[in-house]
Design an enzyme around this catalytic site. Structure first.
Site, PDB file in Angstrom:
ATOM      1  N   CYS A  88      72.729   1.792  68.856  1.00 24.07           N
ATOM      2  CA  CYS A  88      71.444   2.249  68.322  1.00 24.07           C
ATOM      3  C   CYS A  88      71.629   2.467  66.826  1.00 24.07           C
ATOM      4  O   CYS A  88      72.203   3.481  66.400  1.00 24.07           O
ATOM      5  CB  CYS A  88      71.013   3.525  69.033  1.00 24.07           C
ATOM      6  SG  CYS A  88      69.430   4.158  68.456  1.00 24.07           S
TER       7      CYS A  88
ATOM      8  N   HIS B 204      70.189  -8.680  72.103  1.00 24.77           N
ATOM      9  CA  HIS B 204      68.972  -8.968  71.321  1.00 24.77           C
ATOM     10  C   HIS B 204      68.669 -10.457  71.377  1.00 24.77           C
ATOM     11  O   HIS B 204      69.579 -11.285  71.212  1.00 24.77           O
ATOM     12  CB  HIS B 204      69.168  -8.571  69.849  1.00 24.77           C
ATOM     13  CG  HIS B 204      69.191  -7.082  69.623  1.00 24.77           C
ATOM     14  ND1 HIS B 204      68.060  -6.370  69.317  1.00 24.77           N
ATOM     15  CD2 HIS B 204      70.200  -6.178  69.697  1.00 24.77           C
ATOM     16  CE1 HIS B 204      68.382  -5.084  69.182  1.00 24.77           C
ATOM     17  NE2 HIS B 204      69.673  -4.945  69.407  1.00 24.77           N
TER      18      HIS B 204
ATOM     19  N   GLU C 220      61.613  -3.072  72.390  1.00 17.84           N
ATOM     20  CA  GLU C 220      62.947  -2.589  72.744  1.00 17.84           C
ATOM     21  C   GLU C 220      63.128  -2.489  74.261  1.00 17.84           C
ATOM     22  O   GLU C 220      62.247  -1.980  74.971  1.00 17.84           O
ATOM     23  CB  GLU C 220      63.209  -1.207  72.133  1.00 17.84           C
ATOM     24  CG  GLU C 220      63.490  -1.241  70.656  1.00 17.84           C
ATOM     25  CD  GLU C 220      64.126   0.049  70.195  1.00 17.84           C
ATOM     26  OE1 GLU C 220      64.812   0.695  71.014  1.00 17.84           O
ATOM     27  OE2 GLU C 220      63.931   0.426  69.029  1.00 17.84           O
TER      28      GLU C 220
ATOM     29  N   CYS D  92      63.708  -0.810  64.688  1.00 16.81           N
ATOM     30  CA  CYS D  92      64.883  -0.953  65.563  1.00 16.81           C
ATOM     31  C   CYS D  92      66.031  -1.420  64.672  1.00 16.81           C
ATOM     32  O   CYS D  92      66.001  -2.559  64.163  1.00 16.81           O
ATOM     33  CB  CYS D  92      64.595  -1.965  66.674  1.00 16.81           C
ATOM     34  SG  CYS D  92      66.007  -2.248  67.760  1.00 16.81           S
TER      35      CYS D  92
ATOM     36  N   GLY E   8      68.103  -4.139  66.071  1.00 18.01           N
ATOM     37  CA  GLY E   8      67.220  -5.313  66.094  1.00 18.01           C
ATOM     38  C   GLY E   8      67.105  -5.957  64.725  1.00 18.01           C
ATOM     39  O   GLY E   8      67.028  -7.180  64.590  1.00 18.01           O
TER      40      GLY E   8
HETATM   41  N1  LIG Z   1      66.285   1.792  68.453  1.00 17.57           N
HETATM   42  C1  LIG Z   1      67.666   1.364  68.496  1.00 17.57           C
HETATM   43  C2  LIG Z   1      67.880   0.289  69.496  1.00 17.57           C
HETATM   44  C3  LIG Z   1      68.011   0.846  70.820  1.00 17.57           C
HETATM   45  C4  LIG Z   1      68.401  -0.262  71.725  1.00 17.57           C
HETATM   46  C5  LIG Z   1      67.946  -0.006  73.121  1.00 17.57           C
HETATM   47  N2  LIG Z   1      66.523  -0.270  73.268  1.00 17.57           N
HETATM   48  C6  LIG Z   1      68.731  -0.881  74.076  1.00 17.57           C
HETATM   49  O1  LIG Z   1      69.532  -1.682  73.603  1.00 17.57           O
HETATM   50  O2  LIG Z   1      68.531  -0.733  75.259  1.00 17.57           O
HETATM   51  C7  LIG Z   1      68.191   0.892  67.167  1.00 17.57           C
HETATM   52  O3  LIG Z   1      67.715   1.392  66.143  1.00 17.57           O
HETATM   53  O4  LIG Z   1      69.107   0.060  67.160  1.00 17.57           O
END
Ligand SMILES: N[C@H](CCC[C@H](N)C(=O)O)C(=O)O
Length: 274
Positions: free
Chosen positions: A75, A154, A203, A212, A215
């Site tokens: 994250c 991703h 997400e 993200c 991301g």
């Molecule tokens: N918000 C997070 C990503 C969370 C990822 C999560 N959604 C997963 O991989 O399950 C970020 O800033 O990288």
């Protein structure tokens, strides 16, 4: 029992942070989901649990849980917020986070700007074939999709005009595509020039967020792999901008951006049954 928490966000991607090295509360999917719920709980995209590191090279062990209750391996925005939390507590400018994606060095640029080394992209999914013809996705693609793991999965879809894409409809459909063994975070990218892009991310386990971090990293890595971008890129997300650098020498991906404390508080654990 009253438990203190910190509410923070990294360009609108928001988190509840609990220092479990002090409280050691038990967690399960039900309690995580309620704490993250914006009506029945405190509300956030991800819950961040801090505890004493197992690795002597780390300052703290950090775990990330999506609002849906599942654990995320990485994250980026959350890691930057933890850097801000550590700086606020210890007044140092460099820390190492132990995460399930490995040891992440973080650097305090100023009181509201943090830089995290997200480590090396994992590209085991070389040019992922996707389990369906991309033409059936009804996306105005401007290039072949690509996938990468930043410690979490991703998939990136390059489009001509982001305003013509419904990230909720397409993201929800793709997040659980059988091709992705553990689901995936779905990024939609419109290149603005070789050093800037617009990105929106559906997400995994959290839905469409304002930003993200991992991301953003994945979008730049995949754009460089597709020949669309340079290794230094400004990523413009709904909640704000991040600077991503995919360092050629170390192969590490560095992310720099703002973090903010929103508020602190406490919650009665008895109101959050397991
Ligand atoms: N918000 C997070 C990503 C969370 C990822 C999560 N959604 C997963 O991989 O399950 C970020 O800033 O990288």
């Amino acid at each position: 029992m009253n438990i203190p928490f910190y509410k923070m966000h990294g360009i609108g991607n928001d988190f509840v942070i609990i220092d479990n090295s002090v409280n050691n509360i038990e967690l399960n999917e039900r309690r995580i989901k309620t704490l993250c719920d914006r009506r029945y709980g405190i509300g956030c995209d991800q819950l961040i649990i801090l505890s004493k590191p197992k690795d002597s090279n780390a300052d703290i062990y950090v775990r990330f849980f999506n609002e849906g209750g599942d654990e995320a391996g990485a994250c980026g925005n959350g890691s930057r917020c933890v850097a801000g939390w550590l700086h606020h507590k210890y007044q140092r400018k460099e820390f190492t986070l132990q995460t399930n994606a490995g040891l992440l060095p973080v650097e305090v640029i100023d009181n509201h700007t943090m830089k995290v080394n997200m480590g090396q992209p994992r590209m085991k999914w070389q040019d992922i074939p996707l389990s369906r013809d991309v033409d059936t996705l009804n996306l105005p693609l401007s290039g072949d999709p690509a996938a990468v793991s930043m410690g979490n999965p991703h998939a990136t879809f390059f489009v001509e005009d982001l305003s013509t894409v419904d990230p909720v409809f397409s993201g929800k459909m793709l997040e659980k595509d059988p091709l992705f063994a553990e689901g995936a975070n779905i990024g939609f990218v419109q290149m603005l020039d070789r050093q800037s892009m617009r990105v929106r991310v559906w997400e995994r386990g959290a839905g469409l967020t304002l930003a993200c971090g991992s991301g953003a990293c994945a979008s730049v890595v995949n754009a460089v792999r597709r020949g669309f971008a340079d290794r230094y890129c400004e990523v413009k997300m709904d909640g704000g901008n991040l600077i991503i650098e995919w360092d050629e020498e170390t192969n590490n991906v560095l992310m720099t951006g703002a973090v903010h404390f929103s508020f602190t508080g406490q919650f009665d654990l008895d109101n959050y049954p397991l």
